[in-house]
Motif scaffolding. Structure first.
Motif, short mmCIF file in Angstrom:
data_model
loop_
_atom_site.label_atom_id
_atom_site.label_comp_id
_atom_site.label_asym_id
_atom_site.label_seq_id
_atom_site.Cartn_x
_atom_site.Cartn_y
_atom_site.Cartn_z
N VAL A 166 92.41 43.51 36.64
CA VAL A 166 92.65 43.57 38.08
C VAL A 166 91.46 43.00 38.84
O VAL A 166 91.61 42.17 39.74
CB VAL A 166 92.92 45.02 38.52
CG1 VAL A 166 93.04 45.11 40.05
CG2 VAL A 166 94.19 45.55 37.86
N PHE A 167 90.26 43.45 38.49
CA PHE A 167 89.05 43.02 39.18
C PHE A 167 88.34 41.96 38.32
O PHE A 167 87.89 42.26 37.21
CB PHE A 167 88.11 44.20 39.43
CG PHE A 167 88.74 45.29 40.27
CD1 PHE A 167 88.86 45.13 41.64
CD2 PHE A 167 89.20 46.46 39.69
CE1 PHE A 167 89.45 46.12 42.42
CE2 PHE A 167 89.77 47.45 40.46
CZ PHE A 167 89.90 47.28 41.83
N THR A 168 88.26 40.75 38.83
CA THR A 168 87.67 39.65 38.07
C THR A 168 86.73 38.84 38.95
O THR A 168 86.68 39.01 40.17
CB THR A 168 88.75 38.71 37.52
OG1 THR A 168 89.49 38.14 38.62
CG2 THR A 168 89.71 39.46 36.60
N VAL A 169 86.02 37.93 38.31
CA VAL A 169 85.14 37.01 39.02
C VAL A 169 85.37 35.61 38.45
O VAL A 169 85.61 35.46 37.24
CB VAL A 169 83.66 37.43 38.87
CG1 VAL A 169 83.24 37.45 37.42
CG2 VAL A 169 82.75 36.52 39.68
N LYS A 170 85.35 34.60 39.30
CA LYS A 170 85.54 33.23 38.83
C LYS A 170 84.25 32.73 38.19
O LYS A 170 83.17 32.85 38.77
CB LYS A 170 85.94 32.31 39.98
CG LYS A 170 86.25 30.88 39.54
CD LYS A 170 86.57 29.98 40.72
CE LYS A 170 87.93 30.32 41.30
NZ LYS A 170 88.33 29.33 42.34
N LYS A 171 84.39 32.17 37.00
CA LYS A 171 83.21 31.73 36.26
C LYS A 171 83.52 30.43 35.52
O LYS A 171 84.62 30.25 35.00
CB LYS A 171 82.78 32.81 35.25
CG LYS A 171 81.56 32.46 34.43
CD LYS A 171 81.21 33.60 33.47
CE LYS A 171 80.00 33.25 32.63
NZ LYS A 171 79.65 34.36 31.69
N LYS A 172 82.53 29.55 35.47
CA LYS A 172 82.68 28.32 34.71
C LYS A 172 82.38 28.61 33.24
O LYS A 172 81.29 29.06 32.89
CB LYS A 172 81.73 27.24 35.23
CG LYS A 172 81.89 25.90 34.53
CD LYS A 172 80.97 24.84 35.12
CE LYS A 172 81.40 24.48 36.53
NZ LYS A 172 80.59 23.35 37.07
N VAL A 173 83.37 28.39 32.40
CA VAL A 173 83.25 28.68 30.98
C VAL A 173 83.08 27.37 30.22
O VAL A 173 83.89 26.44 30.37
CB VAL A 173 84.50 29.43 30.45
CG1 VAL A 173 84.41 29.62 28.95
CG2 VAL A 173 84.64 30.76 31.17
N GLU A 174 82.02 27.30 29.44
CA GLU A 174 81.76 26.09 28.65
C GLU A 174 81.47 26.47 27.20
O GLU A 174 80.57 27.25 26.92
CB GLU A 174 80.57 25.31 29.23
CG GLU A 174 80.82 24.72 30.60
CD GLU A 174 79.70 23.80 31.04
OE1 GLU A 174 78.96 23.32 30.16
OE2 GLU A 174 79.57 23.57 32.26
N THR A 175 82.27 25.92 26.29
CA THR A 175 82.03 26.06 24.86
C THR A 175 82.22 24.68 24.23
O THR A 175 82.36 23.68 24.94
CB THR A 175 83.01 27.06 24.21
OG1 THR A 175 84.34 26.52 24.27
CG2 THR A 175 82.99 28.40 24.94
N ASP A 176 82.25 24.64 22.91
CA ASP A 176 82.45 23.36 22.24
C ASP A 176 83.82 22.76 22.54
O ASP A 176 84.00 21.54 22.53
CB ASP A 176 82.30 23.53 20.72
CG ASP A 176 80.88 23.91 20.33
OD1 ASP A 176 79.97 23.63 21.14
OD2 ASP A 176 80.69 24.48 19.25
N VAL A 177 84.79 23.64 22.83
CA VAL A 177 86.16 23.15 23.06
C VAL A 177 86.69 23.50 24.44
O VAL A 177 87.81 23.11 24.79
CB VAL A 177 87.11 23.72 21.98
CG1 VAL A 177 86.74 23.18 20.61
CG2 VAL A 177 87.08 25.24 21.99
N ILE A 178 85.92 24.24 25.24
CA ILE A 178 86.39 24.68 26.56
C ILE A 178 85.39 24.27 27.63
O ILE A 178 84.18 24.39 27.45
CB ILE A 178 86.56 26.22 26.60
CG1 ILE A 178 87.54 26.70 25.53
CG2 ILE A 178 87.03 26.66 27.99
CD1 ILE A 178 87.57 28.20 25.40
#
Length: 270
Positions: A166-178
């Motif tokens: 329900v409660f979230t925060v927008k975040k830039k996710v960076e991995t080898d494939v994302i």
């Protein structure tokens, strides 16, 4: 917190006493005796947020600083349910039965937490609570994102799992494939909480004081017993009495003045 440290040290001391005296697998003195404990006075935070400060928090509609954490609705949910911060952060939409206004706080094997896949309430004690209208209003005002995520640490690297937070925060996710922006589980509210207090221009109270305040509301306003309030909050009657029932000095004074029609001893003795 110091209260948690105190409790853990007490458990360790009992365990080592059993190893030495009961199981007789260790010799010598209890090693925990050499560890300095926090003072007993730190075990219980005898503090109650006055309603005037709660009113100031509720008056804040937005923050002047940029803040990704939805701290305003999160705080209002904490304030109107008395739940623990971890319970709110791991709240998912399917935990709520909206037709009955019921929140099922229970073990969730597939809910991603920081340390592992699977979340459970404190002491592994499930409970079912009836949500008050103010708490439901908070939920009705939240956007339900199609997909939310939570990361679990695997060998030092985060592994992402789908959730329905329900409660979230927008975040830039960076991995080898994302490499994308995602709505993810809230990691920390420390900065956001500080910004909210600054915006409301109130002293630096602790976020767990909202739980104590709601307990006071349950007992003083709704008339619940300590056992009933403890059941709602997920604590025992004794813990509820010791940890979540500080005295409101202003309310105490009002009660004394309301009954002070004269000397009380003649009134009692007739």
């Amino acid at each position: 917190s110091q209260a948690t440290v105190y409790s853990y040290l007490s458990i360790l001391k009992t365990f080592f006493n059993w190893l030495i005296e009961g199981a007789e697998v260790l010799e010598g003195r209890n090693p925990v005796n050499q560890v300095k404990k926090p003072p007993r006075s730190s075990k219980v935070r005898d503090f109650l947020v006055e309603p005037e400060l709660i009113k100031k928090l509720l008056e804040v509609q937005s923050l002047s600083s940029r803040e990704g954490v939805p701290i305003i609705p999160l705080v209002r949910y904490l304030m109107t349910t008395g739940c623990r911060l971890g319970e709110a952060i791991h709240l998912e939409w399917n935990d709520i039965e909206f037709d009955q206004a019921i929140w099922m706080i229970k073990e969730k094997p597939h809910c991603p937490t920081v340390d592992a896949l699977g979340w459970r309430p404190k002491w592994n004690k499930p409970r079912m609570i009836e949500l008050l209208p103010e708490a439901l209003d908070v939920l009705f005002g939240m956007n339900r994102h199609p997909v939310t995520w939570g990361s679990v640490r695997e060998n030092g690297a985060p592994e992402w799992h789908r959730a329905d937070f329900v409660f979230t925060v927008k975040k830039k996710v960076e991995t080898d494939v994302i490499k994308e922006e995602r709505q993810v589980r809230i990691g920390s509210v420390k900065r956001a909480w500080g910004n909210l207090l600054e915006e409301a221009r109130i002293p630096k109270i602790q976020i767990k004081d909202l739980r104590t305040f709601f307990n006071w509301v349950l007992i003083s306003h709704f008339g619940l017993s300590h056992k009933e309030a403890g059941s709602y909050l997920g604590s025992s009657e004794q813990v509820n009495y010791e940890h979540y029932s500080p005295v409101s000095l202003s309310q105490l004074s009002s009660k004394l003045k309301a009954q002070a029609g004269g000397n009380f001893i003649p009134q009692l003795l007739g």
